[in-house]
Design a protein around this motif. Structure first.
Motif, PDB file in Angstrom:
ATOM      1  N   UNK A 112       2.041   8.918  -5.135  1.00 13.86           N
ATOM      2  CA  UNK A 112       1.016   9.963  -5.267  1.00 13.86           C
ATOM      3  C   UNK A 112       1.370  11.192  -4.436  1.00 13.86           C
ATOM      4  N   UNK A 113       1.866  10.968  -3.212  1.00 14.50           N
ATOM      5  CA  UNK A 113       2.290  12.096  -2.372  1.00 14.50           C
ATOM      6  C   UNK A 113       3.446  12.862  -3.009  1.00 14.50           C
ATOM      7  N   UNK A 114       4.341  12.146  -3.666  1.00 13.56           N
ATOM      8  CA  UNK A 114       5.462  12.799  -4.326  1.00 13.56           C
ATOM      9  C   UNK A 114       4.980  13.728  -5.439  1.00 13.56           C
ATOM     10  N   UNK A 115       3.975  13.300  -6.184  1.00 10.00           N
ATOM     11  CA  UNK A 115       3.443  14.146  -7.260  1.00 10.00           C
ATOM     12  C   UNK A 115       2.637  15.312  -6.710  1.00 10.00           C
ATOM     13  N   UNK A 116       1.849  15.072  -5.673  1.00 13.72           N
ATOM     14  CA  UNK A 116       0.945  16.107  -5.157  1.00 13.72           C
ATOM     15  C   UNK A 116       1.655  17.081  -4.224  1.00 13.72           C
ATOM     16  N   UNK A 130       0.823  -1.205   0.000  1.00  9.88           N
ATOM     17  CA  UNK A 130       0.000   0.000   0.000  1.00  9.88           C
ATOM     18  C   UNK A 130       0.861   1.261   0.000  1.00  9.88           C
ATOM     19  N   UNK A 131       2.024   1.203   0.664  1.00 10.74           N
ATOM     20  CA  UNK A 131       2.840   2.392   0.858  1.00 10.74           C
ATOM     21  C   UNK A 131       3.489   2.930  -0.397  1.00 10.74           C
ATOM     22  N   UNK A 132       3.910   2.069  -1.287  1.00 10.53           N
ATOM     23  CA  UNK A 132       4.612   2.533  -2.488  1.00 10.53           C
ATOM     24  C   UNK A 132       3.693   3.355  -3.397  1.00 10.53           C
ATOM     25  N   UNK A 133       2.480   2.918  -3.708  1.00 11.61           N
ATOM     26  CA  UNK A 133       1.620   3.785  -4.525  1.00 11.61           C
ATOM     27  C   UNK A 133       1.225   5.082  -3.810  1.00 11.61           C
ATOM     28  N   UNK A 134       1.020   5.018  -2.503  1.00 10.76           N
ATOM     29  CA  UNK A 134       0.683   6.234  -1.754  1.00 10.76           C
ATOM     30  C   UNK A 134       1.857   7.205  -1.785  1.00 10.76           C
ATOM     31  N   UNK A 135       3.078   6.707  -1.613  1.00  4.57           N
ATOM     32  CA  UNK A 135       4.263   7.562  -1.656  1.00  4.57           C
ATOM     33  C   UNK A 135       4.429   8.194  -3.045  1.00  4.57           C
TER      34      UNK A 135
END
Length: 124
Positions: A81-85, A74-79
């Motif tokens: 997305x956070x990196x882009x946003x 779960x953490x890799x896709x969330x990270x």
């Protein structure tokens, strides 16, 4: 583990968050972060081995990595997305906060293993 997590947390908040936009900080930070986070791989079996019997070690270690795999999944896709946003500095702050929460959990776990008494040099 608590010492390694504490050093990694301080490293993130002292070096990466304020100075992460300088390319010269990348090399020493990567080296020190690799030392800190790489030790999780070698210390996890030691910690698991302290709480189980030798006959059950494989089962406990497999269960530990199975449970932690969901965080990675779960953490890799969330990270990403956070990196882009939010950008890399805020992502590093979130990572430092997660390490801080992990440190708090390790301190509470040690405290509870010592029957809610604080002893610095006690064997758990």
């Amino acid at each position: 583990m608590a010492v390694v997590i504490a050093v990694t947390t301080v490293l993130i908040f002292a070096l990466w968050v304020p100075l992460g936009h300088y390319i010269g900080v990348l090399y020493p930070f990567s080296f020190m972060l690799g030392l800190g986070t790489g030790s999780f791989l070698s210390l996890t079996p030691v910690c698991v081995g302290r709480v189980c019997r030798v006959e059950e070690f494989g089962q406990w270690l497999g269960t530990c990595y199975f449970v932690s795999s969901f965080g990675t999944l779960v953490g890799i896709p969330i990270a990403g997305e956070l990196l882009q946003v939010a950008g890399p500095t805020r992502l590093a702050a979130v990572l430092g906060g997660i390490f801080g929460l992990a440190l708090l959990n390790f301190i509470i776990a040690r405290w509870s293993c010592l029957k809610w008494e604080w002893k610095l040099w006690a064997k758990v």
